[in-house]
Design a protein around this motif. Structure first.
Motif, PDB file in Angstrom:
ATOM      1  N   GLY A  63     -31.196 -67.490  39.424  1.00  0.00           N
ATOM      2  CA  GLY A  63     -30.871 -68.852  39.016  1.00  0.00           C
ATOM      3  C   GLY A  63     -30.281 -68.992  37.630  1.00  0.00           C
ATOM      4  N   ASP A  64     -30.286 -67.923  36.822  1.00  0.00           N
ATOM      5  CA  ASP A  64     -29.775 -67.997  35.457  1.00  0.00           C
ATOM      6  C   ASP A  64     -28.381 -67.382  35.377  1.00  0.00           C
ATOM      7  OD1 ASP A  64     -32.148 -69.116  34.432  1.00  0.00           O
ATOM      8  OD2 ASP A  64     -33.074 -67.125  34.338  1.00  0.00           O
ATOM      9  N   ASP A  65     -27.464 -68.104  34.745  1.00  0.00           N
ATOM     10  CA  ASP A  65     -26.107 -67.603  34.555  1.00  0.00           C
ATOM     11  C   ASP A  65     -26.162 -66.325  33.721  1.00  0.00           C
ATOM     12  OD1 ASP A  65     -23.385 -67.205  33.788  1.00  0.00           O
ATOM     13  OD2 ASP A  65     -23.010 -69.340  34.048  1.00  0.00           O
ATOM     14  N   VAL A  66     -25.479 -65.272  34.206  1.00  0.00           N
ATOM     15  CA  VAL A  66     -25.535 -63.997  33.480  1.00  0.00           C
ATOM     16  C   VAL A  66     -24.911 -64.110  32.097  1.00  0.00           C
ATOM     17  CG1 VAL A  66     -25.624 -62.560  35.565  1.00  0.00           C
ATOM     18  CG2 VAL A  66     -23.396 -63.139  34.556  1.00  0.00           C
ATOM     19  N   LYS A  67     -24.034 -65.096  31.899  1.00  0.00           N
ATOM     20  CA  LYS A  67     -23.432 -65.261  30.569  1.00  0.00           C
ATOM     21  C   LYS A  67     -24.474 -65.669  29.531  1.00  0.00           C
ATOM     22  CE  LYS A  67     -18.759 -66.460  32.075  1.00  0.00           C
ATOM     23  NZ  LYS A  67     -17.701 -67.498  32.067  1.00  0.00           N
ATOM     24  N   ALA A  68     -25.595 -66.227  29.991  1.00  0.00           N
ATOM     25  CA  ALA A  68     -26.659 -66.650  29.075  1.00  0.00           C
ATOM     26  C   ALA A  68     -27.717 -65.565  28.889  1.00  0.00           C
ATOM     27  CB  ALA A  68     -27.321 -67.924  29.594  1.00  0.00           C
ATOM     28  N   LEU A  69     -27.554 -64.426  29.554  1.00  0.00           N
ATOM     29  CA  LEU A  69     -28.542 -63.348  29.491  1.00  0.00           C
ATOM     30  C   LEU A  69     -28.004 -62.171  28.699  1.00  0.00           C
ATOM     31  CD1 LEU A  69     -29.634 -63.310  33.265  1.00  0.00           C
ATOM     32  CD2 LEU A  69     -30.784 -64.479  31.368  1.00  0.00           C
ATOM     33  N   GLY A  70     -28.886 -61.522  27.936  1.00  0.00           N
ATOM     34  CA  GLY A  70     -28.514 -60.288  27.263  1.00  0.00           C
ATOM     35  C   GLY A  70     -28.474 -59.135  28.253  1.00  0.00           C
ATOM     36  N   GLN A  71     -27.858 -58.028  27.833  1.00  0.00           N
ATOM     37  CA  GLN A  71     -27.737 -56.878  28.728  1.00  0.00           C
ATOM     38  C   GLN A  71     -29.099 -56.311  29.129  1.00  0.00           C
ATOM     39  OE1 GLN A  71     -25.319 -55.585  30.416  1.00  0.00           O
ATOM     40  NE2 GLN A  71     -23.761 -56.961  29.605  1.00  0.00           N
ATOM     41  N   ARG A  72     -30.058 -56.341  28.236  1.00  0.00           N
ATOM     42  CA  ARG A  72     -31.383 -55.827  28.566  1.00  0.00           C
ATOM     43  C   ARG A  72     -32.030 -56.676  29.668  1.00  0.00           C
ATOM     44  NH1 ARG A  72     -35.877 -52.987  25.645  1.00  0.00           N
ATOM     45  NH2 ARG A  72     -34.258 -52.373  24.194  1.00  0.00           N
ATOM     46  N   GLU A  73     -31.897 -57.996  29.574  1.00  0.00           N
ATOM     47  CA  GLU A  73     -32.481 -58.869  30.589  1.00  0.00           C
ATOM     48  C   GLU A  73     -31.741 -58.727  31.922  1.00  0.00           C
ATOM     49  OE1 GLU A  73     -34.977 -61.307  32.554  1.00  0.00           O
ATOM     50  OE2 GLU A  73     -35.248 -60.402  30.562  1.00  0.00           O
ATOM     51  N   ILE A  74     -30.429 -58.579  31.877  1.00  0.00           N
ATOM     52  CA  ILE A  74     -29.670 -58.351  33.113  1.00  0.00           C
ATOM     53  C   ILE A  74     -30.155 -57.071  33.790  1.00  0.00           C
ATOM     54  CG2 ILE A  74     -27.395 -57.754  34.041  1.00  0.00           C
ATOM     55  CD1 ILE A  74     -26.191 -59.635  31.954  1.00  0.00           C
ATOM     56  N   ALA A  75     -30.379 -56.009  32.983  1.00  0.00           N
ATOM     57  CA  ALA A  75     -30.834 -54.735  33.541  1.00  0.00           C
ATOM     58  C   ALA A  75     -32.248 -54.835  34.101  1.00  0.00           C
ATOM     59  CB  ALA A  75     -30.775 -53.646  32.467  1.00  0.00           C
ATOM     60  N   ARG A  76     -33.046 -55.746  33.586  1.00  0.00           N
ATOM     61  CA  ARG A  76     -34.384 -55.946  34.141  1.00  0.00           C
ATOM     62  C   ARG A  76     -34.332 -56.652  35.497  1.00  0.00           C
ATOM     63  NH1 ARG A  76     -37.989 -57.878  28.870  1.00  0.00           N
ATOM     64  NH2 ARG A  76     -38.081 -55.816  27.859  1.00  0.00           N
ATOM     65  N   ARG A  77     -33.238 -57.367  35.746  1.00  0.00           N
ATOM     66  CA  ARG A  77     -33.118 -58.130  36.993  1.00  0.00           C
ATOM     67  C   ARG A  77     -32.262 -57.425  38.043  1.00  0.00           C
ATOM     68  NH1 ARG A  77     -32.855 -64.546  35.266  1.00  0.00           N
ATOM     69  NH2 ARG A  77     -34.167 -64.374  33.398  1.00  0.00           N
ATOM     70  N   MET A  99     -34.198 -42.456  32.212  1.00  0.00           N
ATOM     71  CA  MET A  99     -33.224 -43.380  31.625  1.00  0.00           C
ATOM     72  C   MET A  99     -33.364 -44.781  32.212  1.00  0.00           C
ATOM     73  SD  MET A  99     -29.843 -40.954  31.553  1.00  0.00           S
ATOM     74  CE  MET A  99     -29.875 -39.364  30.704  1.00  0.00           C
ATOM     75  N   GLY A 100     -33.892 -44.874  33.420  1.00  0.00           N
ATOM     76  CA  GLY A 100     -34.087 -46.179  34.037  1.00  0.00           C
ATOM     77  C   GLY A 100     -35.101 -47.044  33.317  1.00  0.00           C
ATOM     78  N   ARG A 101     -35.934 -46.451  32.488  1.00  0.00           N
ATOM     79  CA  ARG A 101     -36.950 -47.232  31.769  1.00  0.00           C
ATOM     80  C   ARG A 101     -36.392 -47.913  30.526  1.00  0.00           C
ATOM     81  NH1 ARG A 101     -40.051 -49.290  34.500  1.00  0.00           N
ATOM     82  NH2 ARG A 101     -41.348 -49.761  32.684  1.00  0.00           N
ATOM     83  N   GLY A 102     -35.139 -47.627  30.182  1.00  0.00           N
ATOM     84  CA  GLY A 102     -34.550 -48.154  28.960  1.00  0.00           C
ATOM     85  C   GLY A 102     -34.708 -49.650  28.747  1.00  0.00           C
ATOM     86  N   PRO A 103     -34.451 -50.492  29.758  1.00  0.00           N
ATOM     87  CA  PRO A 103     -34.552 -51.940  29.532  1.00  0.00           C
ATOM     88  C   PRO A 103     -35.952 -52.431  29.188  1.00  0.00           C
ATOM     89  CG  PRO A 103     -33.280 -51.465  31.515  1.00  0.00           C
ATOM     90  CD  PRO A 103     -33.895 -50.174  31.083  1.00  0.00           C
ATOM     91  N   TRP A 104     -36.969 -51.618  29.449  1.00  0.00           N
ATOM     92  CA  TRP A 104     -38.346 -52.052  29.236  1.00  0.00           C
ATOM     93  C   TRP A 104     -38.972 -51.445  27.984  1.00  0.00           C
ATOM     94  CZ3 TRP A 104     -39.649 -55.866  32.417  1.00  0.00           C
ATOM     95  CH2 TRP A 104     -38.966 -55.962  33.633  1.00  0.00           C
TER      96      TRP A 104
END
Length: 268
Positions: A63-77, A99-104
């Motif tokens: 539901g959130d526009d990706v333009k309003a999300l940082g790359q870390r949050e996009i990678a969490r989703r 390497m997959g744990r990077g966003p967290w």
């Protein structure tokens, strides 16, 4: 809804690549994106994790526009397994999955302690736990792809983005990988070239032609002979798979040769 694209258009330079595309992926749904080379499949996928920004339209994750999300949050989703996405350096399987744990992870935090459990679980899920210390370069093509899927699993994102995950794999490795993905139960958007694999493993398909979505729905409804002839330039007979009961496509050349190719710049 895990993913929603509304009126998405993409340009590369001055060339339109994708025009006015609407697409959704719900919880636990496996959605395929198919179309000829140059139809815009990868470009559309790249807008989800903001490797490309749409010229027009909206891409939303939960539901959130990706333009309003940082790359870390996009990678969490959303976790991406891209074409040829293996690291340039020859890491071990476990290092690649970590390497997959990077966003967290917090800054300077290593993938140990709390992060170790998701890594171990991902390795077990793709049946590579016994190969954790092997170098990626020593694996077969199918094992390498499973390692990259494990990296996405360790990312613990509810949406998987797969760009041609069966590319260069033999029949056994391709089926093994897609069976693995099916067993995950995660929302998945998968770009595929093989229409029979797409029909067998996807709940719904979107068909891209010259940068536009021209059909969407269950595989048996979408992949009818007229559409396959128009979009892919080949004759097609839709059969019933004797084991699964799903659609099975038999292809043959069109009399007089294929239909004209799309104009250059129409999609990538």
């Amino acid at each position: 809804m895990r993913l929603s694209l509304s009126g998405v258009s993409v340009r590369i330079g001055s060339h339109p690549v994708v025009e006015g595309c609407d697409l959704t992926v719900g919880d636990g749904e496996r959605v395929g994106l198919v179309g000829p080379n140059g139809s815009g499949k990868t470009s559309l996928l790249r807008t989800v994790h903001r490797a490309l920004d749409p010229f027009a339209g909206r891409v939303a994750l939960r539901g959130d526009d990706v333009k309003a999300l940082g790359q870390r949050e996009i990678a969490r989703r959303a976790a991406l397994v891209a074409q040829d996405s293996a690291p340039d350096f020859d890491f071990t399987v476990e290092e690649v999955v970590a390497m997959g744990r990077g966003p967290w992870l917090r800054t300077f935090e290593s993938a140990t302690g709390r992060a170790a459990a998701p890594i171990a679980a991902a390795l077990e899920r793709v049946r590579l736990a016994d190969h954790r210390t092997r170098r990626l370069s020593t694996l077969s093509g199918g094992e390498r792809q499973r390692a990259l899927v494990a990296r996405a699993l360790a990312q613990e994102s509810p949406l998987l983005l797969l760009d041609e995950p069966t590319n260069h794999l033999d029949v056994y490795a391709a089926l093994e990988l897609l069976e693995l993905v099916r067993g995950l139960g995660r929302a998945t958007l998968c770009v595929l070239h093989d229409l029979n694999l797409a029909a067998a493993y996807c709940d719904r398909l979107y068909v891209l032609h010259r940068g536009r979505i021209v059909a969407d729905g269950p595989p048996a409804e979408v992949l009818h002979p007229d559409l396959v002839r128009t979009v892919f330039g080949v004759a097609c007979t839709q059969l019933t798979h004797p084991v699964t009961g799903g659609p099975l496509l038999a292809f043959s050349p069109l009399p007089g040769g294929p239909l004209p190719a799309p104009a250059e710049g129409a999609g990538r």
